[in-house]
Design an enzyme around this catalytic site. Structure first.
Site, mmCIF file in Angstrom:
data_model
loop_
_atom_site.group_PDB
_atom_site.id
_atom_site.type_symbol
_atom_site.label_atom_id
_atom_site.label_comp_id
_atom_site.label_asym_id
_atom_site.label_seq_id
_atom_site.Cartn_x
_atom_site.Cartn_y
_atom_site.Cartn_z
ATOM 1 N N ASP A 1 -3.021 17.441 -4.301
ATOM 2 C CA ASP A 1 -3.721 16.309 -4.900
ATOM 3 C C ASP A 1 -4.894 16.784 -5.753
ATOM 4 O OD1 ASP A 1 -2.086 14.458 -3.745
ATOM 5 O OD2 ASP A 1 -3.500 13.825 -2.198
ATOM 6 N N LYS B 1 -3.056 12.284 -8.124
ATOM 7 C CA LYS B 1 -3.264 10.957 -8.697
ATOM 8 C C LYS B 1 -4.704 10.586 -8.347
ATOM 9 C CE LYS B 1 0.153 7.968 -8.229
ATOM 10 N NZ LYS B 1 0.738 7.912 -9.574
ATOM 11 N N THR C 1 -8.030 11.645 8.826
ATOM 12 C CA THR C 1 -8.194 10.651 7.776
ATOM 13 C C THR C 1 -9.675 10.409 7.491
ATOM 14 O OG1 THR C 1 -7.457 8.495 6.998
ATOM 15 C CG2 THR C 1 -8.164 8.624 9.302
ATOM 16 N N MET D 1 -10.943 3.944 -1.132
ATOM 17 C CA MET D 1 -11.012 3.805 -2.591
ATOM 18 C C MET D 1 -11.784 2.537 -2.935
ATOM 19 S SD MET D 1 -7.047 4.968 -3.186
ATOM 20 C CE MET D 1 -6.506 4.378 -1.568
ATOM 21 N N GLY E 1 -6.875 13.777 3.200
ATOM 22 C CA GLY E 1 -6.839 12.927 4.382
ATOM 23 C C GLY E 1 -5.581 13.155 5.190
ATOM 24 N N ASP E 2 -4.892 12.055 5.533
ATOM 25 C CA ASP E 2 -3.640 12.124 6.279
ATOM 26 C C ASP E 2 -2.508 11.621 5.387
ATOM 27 O OD1 ASP E 2 -2.386 12.178 9.260
ATOM 28 O OD2 ASP E 2 -1.514 10.556 8.074
#
Length: 244
Positions: free
Chosen positions: A37, A58, A119, A168, A90-91
């Protein structure tokens, strides 16, 4: 050509290198290729110096690779390399688009395994010393996000839970606060906003739901918003300090 390799969807955790699981770190050290990521740190990628590294991230508000293209890259990598790691912040199983990648790999007949990670909500609770549950005050927690796939409309319904954690949440925080106030949450409900959880530039803000309804300043990293009575600062709780 031999049999395809195996793909591991690995949770990198919230960001700090030493918060990845031992199993995740071991797989990184063995990987032939790591597709990671955008939010995975350079420090984390130091754990796989031997691997080919491909950024397929992303990131909200920025141009990024389409999910279908990521799926295709994963399948192609598994047909070329023995051990493939798809490294996710995170997860993988929580807001990690794991479903799409699992389905694509399974449809291609490629063996895939998921390695969980810490997470961000749990890491944020630890960083702020603010439990998400509290006896007599909060016995339920909901994780949610306003982000959806392009073909799905964003939900306007807030989860019904004692503690709410919005992933987010930077740009959507104002709308979230307005909806919660409209649904009857009291304006003085405690809120904790944390940016760049567990990283050197971690930033923690404490406010009320009424404050949140005024919006947040532009963030320079991922933002998590935690709302609920459990977020009330304990008497004698020291001021929040940056991560050392």
């Amino acid at each position: 050509m031999g049999l395809p390799g195996k793909v591991y969807l690995v949770g990198a955790g919230p960001g700090a290198q030493d918060l990845i699981t031992l199993r995740g770190a071991t797989l990184l050290a063995q990987a032939n290729i790591v597709l990671h990521d955008a939010l995975v740190t350079g420090e984390m990628l130091e754990l796989c110096p031997q691997a080919v590294k491909v950024s397929v991230g992303k990131r909200s508000g920025q141009r990024s690779m389409a999910q279908d293209a990521i799926n295709e890259q994963l399948v192609a990598a598994a047909r070329q390399y023995e051990l493939v790691v798809r490294l996710k912040g995170g997860d993988p199983m929580l807001f990690g688009r794991a479903d799409e990648e699992l389905r694509a790999l399974e449809a291609a007949g490629i063996d895939v395994e998921v390695v969980p990670g810490i997470t961000t909500a749990v890491a944020a609770a630890a960083a702020t010393k603010q439990p998400l549950t509290k006896r007599g005050i909060a016995r339920s927690v909901a994780f949610f996000t306003s982000s959806t796939a392009p073909e799905h409309a964003a939900s306007t319904v807030m989860p019904d839970s004692d503690t709410l954690v919005q992933y987010m949440g930077g740009r959507e925080a104002l709308i979230t606060a307005e909806r919660l106030l409209a649904q009857g949450r009291r304006p003085q409900t405690p809120v904790v906003v944390i940016e760049n959880v567990s990283r050197a530039d971690q930033n923690i803000l404490r406010m009320t739901l009424a404050d949140l309804a005024q919006g947040l300043a532009v963030a320079h990293g991922p933002v998590l918003v935690m709302v609920g009575e459990a977020m009330a600062q304990r008497p004698g709780h020291p001021d929040d300090d940056p991560v050392p």
